[in-house]
Write a protein that holds these residues in place. Structure first.
Motif, PDB file in Angstrom:
ATOM      1  N   VAL A 116      51.127  34.709  56.363  1.00  0.00           N
ATOM      2  CA  VAL A 116      50.046  35.012  55.350  1.00  0.00           C
ATOM      3  C   VAL A 116      49.600  36.054  56.033  1.00  0.00           C
ATOM      4  O   VAL A 116      48.940  35.811  57.048  1.00  0.00           O
ATOM      5  N   SER A 117      49.187  37.192  55.359  1.00  0.00           N
ATOM      6  CA  SER A 117      48.591  38.368  55.593  1.00  0.00           C
ATOM      7  C   SER A 117      47.138  38.041  55.245  1.00  0.00           C
ATOM      8  O   SER A 117      46.791  37.467  54.136  1.00  0.00           O
ATOM      9  N   PRO A 118      45.962  38.468  56.065  1.00  0.00           N
ATOM     10  CA  PRO A 118      44.760  38.439  55.699  1.00  0.00           C
ATOM     11  C   PRO A 118      44.414  39.319  54.104  1.00  0.00           C
ATOM     12  O   PRO A 118      43.541  38.964  53.447  1.00  0.00           O
ATOM     13  N   PHE A 119      45.284  40.280  53.937  1.00  0.00           N
ATOM     14  CA  PHE A 119      45.209  40.987  52.871  1.00  0.00           C
ATOM     15  C   PHE A 119      45.527  40.136  51.508  1.00  0.00           C
ATOM     16  O   PHE A 119      45.134  40.480  50.325  1.00  0.00           O
ATOM     17  N   GLU A 120      46.376  39.073  51.658  1.00  0.00           N
ATOM     18  CA  GLU A 120      46.791  38.404  50.544  1.00  0.00           C
ATOM     19  C   GLU A 120      45.756  37.413  50.108  1.00  0.00           C
ATOM     20  O   GLU A 120      45.850  36.833  48.882  1.00  0.00           O
ATOM     21  N   LEU A 121      44.762  37.106  51.027  1.00  0.00           N
ATOM     22  CA  LEU A 121      43.821  36.146  50.470  1.00  0.00           C
ATOM     23  C   LEU A 121      43.019  36.676  49.217  1.00  0.00           C
ATOM     24  O   LEU A 121      42.725  35.833  48.441  1.00  0.00           O
ATOM     25  N   GLN A 122      42.770  37.854  49.148  1.00  0.00           N
ATOM     26  CA  GLN A 122      41.997  38.361  48.077  1.00  0.00           C
ATOM     27  C   GLN A 122      43.047  38.770  46.723  1.00  0.00           C
ATOM     28  O   GLN A 122      42.360  38.981  45.776  1.00  0.00           O
ATOM     29  N   LYS A 123      44.039  38.276  46.849  1.00  0.00           N
ATOM     30  CA  LYS A 123      45.068  38.660  45.836  1.00  0.00           C
ATOM     31  C   LYS A 123      45.531  37.312  45.232  1.00  0.00           C
ATOM     32  O   LYS A 123      45.819  37.187  43.972  1.00  0.00           O
ATOM     33  N   ALA A 124      45.184  36.058  45.916  1.00  0.00           N
ATOM     34  CA  ALA A 124      45.556  34.934  45.182  1.00  0.00           C
ATOM     35  C   ALA A 124      44.588  34.364  44.175  1.00  0.00           C
ATOM     36  O   ALA A 124      43.489  34.839  43.871  1.00  0.00           O
ATOM     37  N   GLU A 159      35.198  32.257  55.719  1.00  0.00           N
ATOM     38  CA  GLU A 159      35.324  33.368  56.050  1.00  0.00           C
ATOM     39  C   GLU A 159      36.565  33.503  57.273  1.00  0.00           C
ATOM     40  O   GLU A 159      37.099  32.355  57.742  1.00  0.00           O
ATOM     41  N   LEU A 160      36.981  34.562  57.675  1.00  0.00           N
ATOM     42  CA  LEU A 160      37.821  34.475  58.717  1.00  0.00           C
ATOM     43  C   LEU A 160      37.119  34.386  60.032  1.00  0.00           C
ATOM     44  O   LEU A 160      35.999  34.950  60.311  1.00  0.00           O
ATOM     45  N   LYS A 207      34.617  39.056  48.440  1.00  0.00           N
ATOM     46  CA  LYS A 207      34.044  39.228  47.154  1.00  0.00           C
ATOM     47  C   LYS A 207      35.029  38.615  45.949  1.00  0.00           C
ATOM     48  O   LYS A 207      34.733  38.713  44.871  1.00  0.00           O
ATOM     49  N   LYS A 208      35.959  37.718  46.444  1.00  0.00           N
ATOM     50  CA  LYS A 208      37.117  37.032  45.645  1.00  0.00           C
ATOM     51  C   LYS A 208      36.502  35.627  45.357  1.00  0.00           C
ATOM     52  O   LYS A 208      36.390  34.957  46.440  1.00  0.00           O
TER      53      LYS A 208
END
Length: 281
Positions: free
Chosen positions: A231-239, A133-134, A259-260
């Motif tokens: 790296v943006s936090p939004f990129e984490l769930q796209k990896a 988690e962040l 959720k990813k």
């Protein structure tokens, strides 16, 4: 076993001055190393990072602190354990000698080498579920001092407590620009297909030795393109994958963030290449 300025001591014999500058002012840097079968892995990189860190901290480097001298002291400490063929975690701590308050009066430095036995002689990937988690209570400063392995690690300590209290395996740290810079104990890499991304040192991430090795390995593998970019936090769930690197663990894949859930195919491929590089030097 403890090696204090070349003198071997048992843990019960060691003492520290109340005026130690590392203890009082965080005026110390360190290297965490892995020794396997009597060999210090990636020693040249560790040595030059230590020297660079001491220069940035304006420590006066003794002429005796050659690569050969410090490596010999590390191996001497390992041999004193009486189990030379084991694999060890080594911490080499260097601090400025006591004297003065914020302005030091002493130019000399001291070192201390400590050892801890590790189970695995090679880097392996654990099959344990690994959720992160962040950590957003405090932020890493995007600057040169954040890239050093100094004993100013309070954000990492607080993040580790937060992870423990909330049943996370690890946390990811943000810098003051709200960019993801690293994990609590290592650098991070994001995988999207054939593209692999890691934060740049200018964002404040640790100048990790394993980070450097993975970058070198990826430079020799034509199947992937490496990008050093924020790296943006939004990129984490796209990896597709996210993994953490450090000298002791090697490569640690992340299983889940929010959720990813992620795979670990690329991490396993790179781990094989890392073990070969570690054995061959």
């Amino acid at each position: 076993m403890v090696n204090h300025n070349t003198q071997l001591l048992s843990e019960s014999e060691t003492t520290i001055s109340y005026a130690n500058r590392g203890l009082n002012y965080g005026d110390a840097v360190f290297e965490t190393l892995r020794v396997s079968a009597g060999k210090v892995l990636f020693w040249e990189d560790h040595y030059f990072r230590l020297m660079a860190s001491m220069r940035i901290m304006r420590m006066e480097i003794p002429m005796t602190y050659t690569p050969e001298f410090l490596e010999a002291e590390i191996l001497k400490t390992v041999e004193a354990e009486g189990q030379k063929n084991k694999t060890y975690r080594i911490k080499l701590l260097v601090w400025r000698e006591e004297g003065g308050k914020y302005t030091p009066t002493a130019k000399d430095v001291s070192f201390c080498i400590t050892t801890e036995i590790l189970e695995n002689p090679f880097y392996t990937i654990s099959g344990d579920f690994y959720e992160v988690e962040l950590f957003k209570d405090h932020y890493v400063t995007a600057g040169l001092l954040s890239t050093l392995k100094s004993n100013n690690r309070i954000i990492n300590v607080l993040g580790s407590i937060y992870a423990q209290e909330n049943d996370y395996a690890n946390c990811l740290l943000l810098n003051d620009k709200r960019q993801v810079v690293e994990a609590l104990n290592g650098n991070i890499f994001l995988v999207n297909g054939y593209k692999i991304k890691t934060p740049p040192l200018s964002d404040g991430c640790l100048n990790g030795i394993l980070r450097k090795q993975i970058i070198k390995i990826l430079g020799q593998v034509p199947d992937y393109i490496l990008e050093e970019a924020s790296v943006s936090p939004f990129e984490l769930q796209k990896a597709d994958e996210i993994f953490i690197t450090n000298t002791i663990v090697g490569i640690q894949p992340i299983s889940k963030y929010r959720k990813k859930e992620y795979g670990n195919t690329v991490a396993k491929e790179l781990l094989q290449k890392l073990n070969v590089k570690a054995r061959l030097g």
